[in-house]
Design a protein around this motif. Structure first.
Motif, mmCIF file in Angstrom:
data_model
loop_
_atom_site.group_PDB
_atom_site.id
_atom_site.type_symbol
_atom_site.label_atom_id
_atom_site.label_comp_id
_atom_site.label_asym_id
_atom_site.label_seq_id
_atom_site.Cartn_x
_atom_site.Cartn_y
_atom_site.Cartn_z
ATOM 1 N N GLY A 41 -5.953 -1.018 -8.419
ATOM 2 C CA GLY A 41 -6.525 -2.149 -7.707
ATOM 3 C C GLY A 41 -5.583 -2.863 -6.763
ATOM 4 N N VAL A 42 -4.355 -2.356 -6.580
ATOM 5 C CA VAL A 42 -3.398 -3.023 -5.699
ATOM 6 C C VAL A 42 -3.974 -3.165 -4.286
ATOM 7 C CG1 VAL A 42 -1.177 -2.749 -4.516
ATOM 8 C CG2 VAL A 42 -1.318 -2.370 -6.979
ATOM 9 N N GLY A 43 -3.950 -4.372 -3.774
ATOM 10 C CA GLY A 43 -4.437 -4.630 -2.428
ATOM 11 C C GLY A 43 -5.916 -4.364 -2.234
ATOM 12 N N GLY A 44 -6.622 -4.117 -3.346
ATOM 13 C CA GLY A 44 -8.037 -3.767 -3.247
ATOM 14 C C GLY A 44 -8.265 -2.436 -2.572
ATOM 15 N N THR A 45 -7.191 -1.606 -2.517
ATOM 16 C CA THR A 45 -7.302 -0.328 -1.794
ATOM 17 C C THR A 45 -6.765 0.860 -2.578
ATOM 18 O OG1 THR A 45 -5.203 -0.820 -0.690
ATOM 19 C CG2 THR A 45 -7.223 -1.388 0.498
ATOM 20 N N TRP A 46 -6.091 0.625 -3.697
ATOM 21 C CA TRP A 46 -5.498 1.724 -4.465
ATOM 22 C C TRP A 46 -6.147 1.792 -5.850
ATOM 23 C CZ3 TRP A 46 -2.129 5.183 -2.424
ATOM 24 C CH2 TRP A 46 -1.511 4.832 -1.209
ATOM 25 N N TYR A 47 -6.599 3.015 -6.213
ATOM 26 C CA TYR A 47 -7.295 3.176 -7.479
ATOM 27 C C TYR A 47 -6.922 4.504 -8.134
ATOM 28 C CZ TYR A 47 -10.047 -0.769 -5.891
ATOM 29 O OH TYR A 47 -10.429 -2.012 -5.439
#
Length: 325
Positions: free
Chosen positions: A306-312
């Motif tokens: 969820g880092v930066g709303g861009t990594w999953y």
């Protein structure tokens, strides 16, 4: 006759295009503002040695003469734990494309300009470190290079003062060395892919990519060291493009190519190698480029989720686990 010939040429061109654009790899434009770049751009001359500037350093000219390390030292990094340094406090690094058994360097030419080798002469072990770990290799030019537990040692041209670790994670292949030659990591007793499992924290018998049941995320993909694998929502699979370049790769190293037969439970459709514009080869699942996270220090960590709303984290089918619909 001309109509048939033109049609034939068109079919041939289409066939060639299909073969050279796996997963939609196509020409893109590399931009300085973080937009995605396509795989068919002229490759930078990095091949995993350094950053977008080539080998991790803008410095040109000849490779610097090898300097000895002198009395090795150890300094404590908040992020990396114990880090090995030379007598001047400059961080020493190791290269994932080298080997320790047998000891061998694969950093030559321009690579050695950005990553000057550490000469073997006059080195002595850091206090508290087994002196038998120190060794040397003879390079093609006759220079003797210091090794620690078999791993050739380097400095980084962009490190200018004691305590600098600007080379950490460059190209997903360069890492600060711990006093025992392993990769520096907080509390790390094991080393990626090279331990026998006797005392390290990393599993010794994982496939190149496999699946782990996470208590919060469910089934997620892990690499050969048990480290969580991630997807970047700004990338694309069709056409295959990456938006993680340069400094981004220090935090999010690419997953290097894995043989299909060296996987367990992973979707094989779209399981291809992505030839990035920076010359680095990257594994994909369902045509999506995959990464690990430098902020994960041990198997089971999911600090990148969820880092930066861009990594999953990645599901076995290549989907981003927990990403907004």
């Amino acid at each position: 006759m001309n109509t048939w010939r033109n049609a034939s040429l068109a079919v041939t061109a289409a066939a060639v295009l299909a073969l050279t654009t796996a997963c939609g790899q196509e020409k893109g434009n590399e931009t300085p503002n973080g937009q995605a770049v396509g795989a068919a751009n002229p490759a930078q001359p990095g091949n995993g040695y350094g950053s977008e500037a080539g080998y991790g350093s803008e410095a040109g000219g000849e490779a610097a003469a090898a300097k000895p390390a002198g009395q090795l030292a150890v300094w404590e990094s908040k992020d990396l734990g114990e880090v090995l340094a030379d007598s001047e406090g400059l961080t020493l690094y190791r290269f994932d494309k080298d080997t320790a058994k047998p000891p061998k360097s694969n950093c030559e030419g321009d690579c050695a300009k950005a990553w000057p080798i550490v000469a073997a002469g006059g080195a002595s072990a850091a206090p508290g470190v087994d002196p038998s770990l120190l060794g040397e290799i003879t390079r093609a030019d006759g220079t003797k290079q210091l090794t620690i537990d078999g791993w050739p040692m380097y400095r980084y041209a962009k490190d200018t003062k004691a305590g600098d670790v600007k080379g950490q994670g460059v190209g997903g292949t360069w890492y600060a060395a711990a006093p025992d030659g392993k990769k520096a990591a907080p509390g790390a007793a094991g080393e990626s892919g090279e331990e026998t499992g006797d005392e390290g924290t990393e599993p010794a018998d994982l496939a190149g990519l496999s699946v782990r049941k996470d208590p919060k995320l469910g089934e997620i993909v892990v690499d050969k060291n048990g480290m969580t694998v991630y997807r970047f929502m700004k990338d694309s699979a069709w056409p295959m493009k990456t938006a993680c370049t340069g400094d981004c790769l220090k935090k999010w190293p690419v997953v290097e190519p894995v043989d299909k037969n060296d996987t367990v439970g992973i979707l094989k459709k779209g399981f291809v190698t992505f030839d990035r514009p920076d010359g680095i080869e990257q594994q994909t699942i369902d045509c999506w480029p995959i990464y690990t996270f430098a902020g994960d220090s041990k198997p089971g960590d999911t600090n990148g989720q969820g880092v930066g709303g861009t990594w999953y984290a990645v599901s076995p089918e290549g989907k981003p686990v927990g990403a907004p619909k």
